[in-house]
Enzyme design. Structure first.
Site, PDB file in Angstrom:
ATOM      1  N   HIS A 145     -19.207 -48.786 -31.075  1.00  0.00           N
ATOM      2  CA  HIS A 145     -20.488 -49.153 -30.445  1.00  0.00           C
ATOM      3  C   HIS A 145     -20.528 -48.828 -28.947  1.00  0.00           C
ATOM      4  CE1 HIS A 145     -19.385 -53.634 -29.419  1.00  0.00           C
ATOM      5  NE2 HIS A 145     -18.445 -52.808 -29.065  1.00  0.00           N
ATOM      6  N   GLU A 146     -21.695 -48.968 -28.376  1.00  0.00           N
ATOM      7  CA  GLU A 146     -21.960 -48.587 -26.972  1.00  0.00           C
ATOM      8  C   GLU A 146     -21.600 -47.135 -26.706  1.00  0.00           C
ATOM      9  OE1 GLU A 146     -23.403 -49.994 -24.386  1.00  0.00           O
ATOM     10  OE2 GLU A 146     -23.819 -51.913 -25.341  1.00  0.00           O
ATOM     11  N   GLY A 147     -21.925 -46.253 -27.652  1.00  0.00           N
ATOM     12  CA  GLY A 147     -21.533 -44.853 -27.536  1.00  0.00           C
ATOM     13  C   GLY A 147     -20.161 -44.687 -28.132  1.00  0.00           C
TER      14      GLY A 147
END
Lengths: 593, 593
Positions: free
Chosen positions: B445-447
């Site tokens: 997550h978050e890239g």
């Protein structure tokens, strides 16, 4: 009728390639033991295994993960699909795939039987562990039991009516089996009374079979401390009457179920033997030979563990590949126009990296495990005694690698399969996270990977004056020579350089103080493991030259290139630490943490 | 009163060392914003966080893993301990630890606030994610919202009464946010009507708070395709009346709960906005600026993700250490007499290897995340504009590493913590398997880590004509100079050589065709990430010289040595592939798999 969709358990082209083009198992049919077989019968056994695995094992894989076995105070309940799967498996003769015709077996080569069994592992590791344990227990009885023990237990086990277990570990004795305390006293009638606590006993209790046959390590009271005093006992859950019917329940009590990260469909139990009058036990073979019997079987058990790791990695890879081909997301660099449709993620280089790494790990790992299985066949059936001996030696030195390397890198493949799926891969709505959790056991059981490293460097490399190591070197150099011209020539040179380095490392370690050498055993295992898998890739690169499927051929060569360019250098980087006998680990003091 | 037992969440000696000896956060009290603070107030805030984390967050960590949030058809139920934890957290002012005094905050430096918040993550990642999302949403409103939006939402959020979410991802648009389709139309009264489907919305529904404040990315109808057309909307679950009371329920429907591998205590939801008349939404800031607002916040969010990975790794390490000290198993090589007692496994070199690797990863990762947080403080409060600008540039180039490196290697630390525990580590009776599962989200997550690699090599390295990269090089070379004499001199020379190599790699990649360069971006990130963490270890080796605790000092130096000897060479091995612009990944064709 086989499914029209490609299987997500195995790439059948690859399995066929490994069996027939790389390992040439069809040549085994020239030997007496396999004379009634042919490529057709081998194929048929694999076809059957694949069909049964897809029909009876795969469909409840998630269900048994979600609905763990539960103990209601008197019985352990297991998802009923497990019993159906075991029935189908046993009825098709799979439990005795490698056994003699006279035992009702198919008398298949170990390589073919193991390849077939791998498909069940890929489909449902937890359910497959029941027959795996049963076959291992039956083999122990066949190898070391009395005629009466064989007659009483083995037919029921091979028919899948009775399920086996391996009861080795105790709460205070896991890696250190020398410390087990379970004790047996003679009852005076030829049987023994066994007392002790065992833990992590897979299949130790359940409602899947009429009886459970525990193979238990313990010591005859008064036996010497340490591994020399360990004997092997057979302890059935229900005593077996002379007419073969089941008698009273033995003194084996379930002390609790263990709840695992994965592999949840297999009951994992704590068992108390002899809480009452003592569990009735039969000695198998000679006293104090228990551990040697177990280790006798361990080579094959460790190949089976390695193959299990491979198969979980393999099915994860095929799922990731399927997802990467069908999931549109983003656009390639240089074509970012947001009004154009998104492209399948397999077009992104970094996704290809993750797929190529998986392919390199699982196909390399499969090659390694099947090569080891082929050595089992050689050791058993090669005409020439020298060949049998060499096969045994090679198998001895390869075993720690066959167990540990796939357990690490095919687990890594499962990790990459999650990553290819992105957020979806992290959910239980997709199967890849379960594959990871199931596979995470493999670096731990059947001897942790750290134990395998000590076995390799501390025992196998030096055994018989280094004979096994020299034999391995000879085989690798022969493969290098065979690849020295053609597309893989560069890789052959690369492996030659790597093996030179390994020989230098090995003699440096042998000449150094053994505590400093052994401290870095895990790095040595990683270095040699990668070199051995590079050898497996080189063998494939040579064998694939004549393959009729051009895309398959290109894929093999590209995965081989990936392994040599991206993987091997990372393992070679261990050489600095190894050559310097780096004492960093040894010097670290507990109170410095 | 603090517990008499050492915490299993953090080694407090290490945290103090990092904050005060390495980063000298006490120097920040010379600045106006922090003038009312002192080392004592910093310590007090960390003490409070540790006490609350141990009392309210850690005890239900396993319970919320086992009892996932469930939807009964109308409400999502969450374990009640989560609400109690959030109450305790909010009442202690933790939700506003870094906010201005005038907002009721503690006005702590970001470094100190983040270090304190990390303890909640270590104790219970799932529960900590509710305040994390709420703080992030509040910060977005504070940075870009109208005065009315700030007044209406932020006080309730900082008080923990309303919980925030980030609604970015859609089923077909995860990594590719450019493709989101959620659409807003003006309602004519200044509000908007929003329609669209969002997925993976953490905290998207639950019974923990009176209201939920969704920060939603969508497009104004007619806005251009791609990222330029994306706006940020505020969409409350319940509309807020002018007097601040809650009005009718907004048109936001729970379409389903997602079941994850870990992080199970956090509801993960699919949300449908505007199934009926359209969800009432407020535009935050200017139209079409939504993604830039999000990215504005992303640097800090990515530090928070990196730190979360570190803290899960850290608590796993401390659990493994505790286990290794107390678990007897086996005997050292050369002392195998089975009649002697077994020895704690920390005495085995291979266990020390696994503990040293964990120590090197988590303490190196902590140093990196706190260094980045310190840059946030510099960027905000340094007196000199040049210093603020440089801090911002350094932060820009470090952010992808701060997110990705701990997500990979502190996850690896959790894997090693399982391995140290052996079979026990694989059971849910011990906590380490949950740490692994919780941490497995962080590379996604978050890239994803792959996206971070493209961000680093494709954007950050070349930004402003390479200014950020040059600045990073300057800082690293300065640290090398400072370490050039003394115990770490050899490591300094090693890092200098590694950085020379990285500069050569970087210019080779810059000069090559960008598709060939970017294809290997993940390897570049791994190489630079390891060098940056080596730099963090070098800084620690220098800062620890004066430390009064000799065992602590020796431990730091040994972990530093481990990182340089065992870790850095493996990362350097990527250089071959990078320097040759190896096209293996790029050339692989989808049909070759």
């Amino acid at each position: 009728m086989p499914s029209l969709l490609p299987s997500l358990l195995i790439d059948r082209r690859d399995l066929d390639f490994q069996l027939y083009d790389v390992l040439r198992v069809q040549d085994l049919t020239a030997r007496d033991r396999f004379a009634e077989h042919s490529r057709e019968t081998f194929d048929a056994s694999i076809d059957t295994a694949l069909r049964l695995a897809e029909r009876y094992f795969a469909p409840h894989n998630r269900k048994s993960d979600l609905e763990e076995p539960r103990f209601d105070g008197s019985r352990v309940h297991v998802t009923p699909e497990v019993r159906e799967a075991l029935d189908a498996f046993s009825k098709a003769g799979m439990m005795a795939a490698g056994q003699d015709f006279e035992l009702g077996g198919m008398q298949l080569p170990h390589t073919v039987a193991l390849a077939g069994f791998g498909l069940f592992k890929a489909a449902n590791m937890a359910t497959a562990s029941y027959p795996m344990l049963t076959m291992a227990a039956a083999n122990l009885i066949l190898a070391h039991g009395s005629e009466e023990q064989k007659a009483r237990y083995v037919p029921n086990m091979l028919a899948g009516r009775w399920i086996g277990t391996m009861a080795l570990t105790e709460p205070h004795a896991g890696s250190s089996l020398a410390d087990i305390r379970t004790t047996a006293e003679p009852a005076g009638d030829g049987t023994w009374r066994l007392t002790g606590n065992k833990i992590f006993i897979s299949g130790g209790d359940h409602d899947l079979s009429e009886n459970i046959v525990h193979m238990v390590l313990g010591r005859v009271r008064g036996a010497p401390a340490g591994i020399r005093g360990i004997s092997l006992f057979l302890v059935p859950k229900f005593l077996v009457e002379p007419d073969g019917s089941l008698g009273r329940r033995n003194d084996v009590a379930l002390a609790g179920l263990i709840h695992k990260m994965g592999w949840r469909g297999t009951t994992s139990t704590m068992l108390n033997f002899g809480e009452g009058e003592g569990a009735v036990a039969w000695l198998v073979g000679e006293p104090s030979q228990g551990l040697s019997y177990m280790f006798h079987m361990m080579n094959e058990a460790r190949i089976a563990v390695g193959l299990g790791a491979v198969m979980l990695g393999y099915t994860g890879y095929l799922h990731a590949l399927d997802y990467a081909r069908s999931r549109p997301q983003g656009r390639p660099a240089g074509a970012k126009d947001p009004s154009t449709p998104q492209r399948p993620i397999i077009e992104h280089a970094d996704v290809r990296r993750m797929l190529l790494a998986q392919k390199a790990y699982v196909e390399g790992g499969l090659a390694l495990c099947l090569y080891a299985a082929r050595l089992v066949d050689e050791r058993r059936t090669a005409a020439d005694e020298g060949a049998r001996r060499e096969a045994g030696l090679l198998l001895d030195i390869l075993t720690p690698l066959v167990k540990a390397w796939p357990a690490q890198y095919c687990l890594e493949a499962n990790d990459l399969a999650i990553q290819v799926h992105g957020g979806y891969g992290y959910t239980r709505e997709y199967p890849v996270e379960q594959f990871y959790r199931d596979n995470r056991l493999n670096p731990i059981h059947e001897g942790t990977n750290g134990i395998q490293a000590l076995d390799l460097l501390g025992r196998k490399v030096t055994m018989e004056g280094g004979a096994a190591f020299r034999l391995l070197a000879r085989e690798i150099r022969a493969a290098i020579d065979r690849a020295a011209s053609g597309e893989a020539a560069g890789h052959a040179a690369d492996l030659a350089r790597t093996w030179d380095l390994i020989e230098r490392v090995t003699s440096t370690l042998a000449a150094g103080p053994s505590d400093r050498a052994l401290a870095n055993a895990s790095l040595y295992l990683d270095l040699v493991g990668h070199a051995v898998v590079a050898w497996m890739w080189l063998r494939q690169a040579v064998a694939v030259r004549e393959h009729p499927d051009a895309a398959f051929r290109s894929g093999k060569l590209q995965a081989c290139r990936y392994f040599f360019h991206y993987e091997l250098p990372r393992a070679r980087a261990h050489a600095e630490v190894l050559l310097s006998l780096d004492p960093t680990l040894l010097d670290m003091r507990p109170d410095w943490f």
